[in-house]
Design a protein around this motif. Structure first.
Motif, PDB file in Angstrom:
ATOM      1  N   ARG A 202      38.338  35.281  47.767  1.00 44.84           N
ATOM      2  CA  ARG A 202      37.552  36.503  47.613  1.00 44.84           C
ATOM      3  C   ARG A 202      38.487  37.696  47.518  1.00 44.84           C
ATOM      4  O   ARG A 202      39.471  37.787  48.247  1.00 44.84           O
ATOM      5  CB  ARG A 202      36.625  36.726  48.812  1.00 44.84           C
TER       6      ARG A 202
ATOM      7  N   ASN B 203      38.418  41.583  48.271  1.00 48.44           N
ATOM      8  CA  ASN B 203      37.639  42.529  49.057  1.00 48.44           C
ATOM      9  C   ASN B 203      38.070  43.938  48.686  1.00 48.44           C
ATOM     10  O   ASN B 203      39.218  44.322  48.912  1.00 48.44           O
ATOM     11  CB  ASN B 203      37.822  42.254  50.539  1.00 48.44           C
ATOM     12  N   HIS B 204      37.150  44.692  48.103  1.00 50.41           N
ATOM     13  CA  HIS B 204      37.423  46.033  47.607  1.00 50.41           C
ATOM     14  C   HIS B 204      37.111  47.052  48.700  1.00 50.41           C
ATOM     15  O   HIS B 204      35.950  47.170  49.118  1.00 50.41           O
ATOM     16  CB  HIS B 204      36.572  46.308  46.362  1.00 50.41           C
TER      17      HIS B 204
ATOM     18  N   TRP C 144      34.394  47.175  53.173  1.00 49.71           N
ATOM     19  CA  TRP C 144      34.767  46.539  51.916  1.00 49.71           C
ATOM     20  C   TRP C 144      33.591  45.776  51.330  1.00 49.71           C
ATOM     21  O   TRP C 144      32.637  45.437  52.004  1.00 49.71           O
ATOM     22  CB  TRP C 144      35.963  45.602  52.102  1.00 49.71           C
ATOM     23  N   THR C 145      33.687  45.551  50.029  1.00 49.40           N
ATOM     24  CA  THR C 145      32.695  44.769  49.296  1.00 49.40           C
ATOM     25  C   THR C 145      33.402  43.564  48.676  1.00 49.40           C
ATOM     26  O   THR C 145      34.356  43.725  47.927  1.00 49.40           O
ATOM     27  CB  THR C 145      32.022  45.618  48.195  1.00 49.40           C
TER      28      THR C 145
ATOM     29  N   ALA D 231      34.122  40.164  46.338  1.00 50.25           N
ATOM     30  CA  ALA D 231      33.891  39.767  44.946  1.00 50.25           C
ATOM     31  C   ALA D 231      34.655  38.481  44.666  1.00 50.25           C
ATOM     32  O   ALA D 231      35.631  38.164  45.349  1.00 50.25           O
ATOM     33  CB  ALA D 231      34.377  40.862  43.997  1.00 50.25           C
TER      34      ALA D 231
ATOM     35  N   PRO E  65      32.198  43.397  42.548  1.00 53.41           N
ATOM     36  CA  PRO E  65      31.656  43.011  43.860  1.00 53.41           C
ATOM     37  C   PRO E  65      30.217  42.517  43.764  1.00 53.41           C
ATOM     38  O   PRO E  65      29.451  42.930  42.894  1.00 53.41           O
ATOM     39  CB  PRO E  65      31.755  44.298  44.672  1.00 53.41           C
TER      40      PRO E  65
END
Length: 149
Positions: free
Chosen positions: A66, A68-69, A81-82, A84, A90
């Motif tokens: 994953r 993570n933004h 974080w979101t 994706a 995401p």
């Protein structure tokens, strides 16, 4: 849990300095040790988050990587974080951690899971199953580490 069933939250006081707690959260390599969802396997070292816009990677126990933004960040206090899939936008859910110092050796930690923007219906069952008890488990494990360091 809030009135909106798409947002769940847990909070508790941890007997540790805010800076120590935040270091455990902002360093993705530490997260699998306190993940109350039992979902995270590992994260490469050297990804300590320092600002909005950064992306850190994690591997889940199912073997998925994953990205993570980081969408919210205040050093020592807030990180969100979101997740994706690698190279994709995401999914639409957000994980947030807030650390509020209450004194030299005491901090309130609030963990929020917000899936109100999640659009992939195949992810809804897992999102619905993630409740405040899961979030509290993460905070409790985090406390166990932070309070003994």
């Amino acid at each position: 849990m809030t009135d909106d069933t798409h947002v769940v939250q847990a909070s508790r006081i941890i007997n540790a300095p805010a800076a120590r707690i935040f270091e455990l959260i902002a360093d993705p390599a530490q997260q699998p040790s306190w993940d109350g969802n039992d979902n995270l396997a590992e994260a490469p070292a050297g990804q300590r988050v320092r600002s909005v816009g950064e992306v850190f990677t994690m591997t889940t126990k199912k073997g998925n990587t994953r990205e993570n933004h980081v969408v919210e960040f205040t050093e020592g206090r807030l990180i969100a974080w979101t997740p994706a899939d690698v190279g994709k936008p995401p999914f639409g859910h957000l994980w947030r951690w807030e650390v509020e110092p209450l004194g030299h050796n005491e901090s309130r930690v609030t963990h929020t899971y917000d899936w109100s923007r999640l659009t992939d219906e195949s992810r809804f069952p897992r999102a619905r199953a993630t409740g405040s008890a899961n979030l509290a488990a993460s905070i409790d494990r985090l406390a166990g580490i932070a309070e003994t360091q």
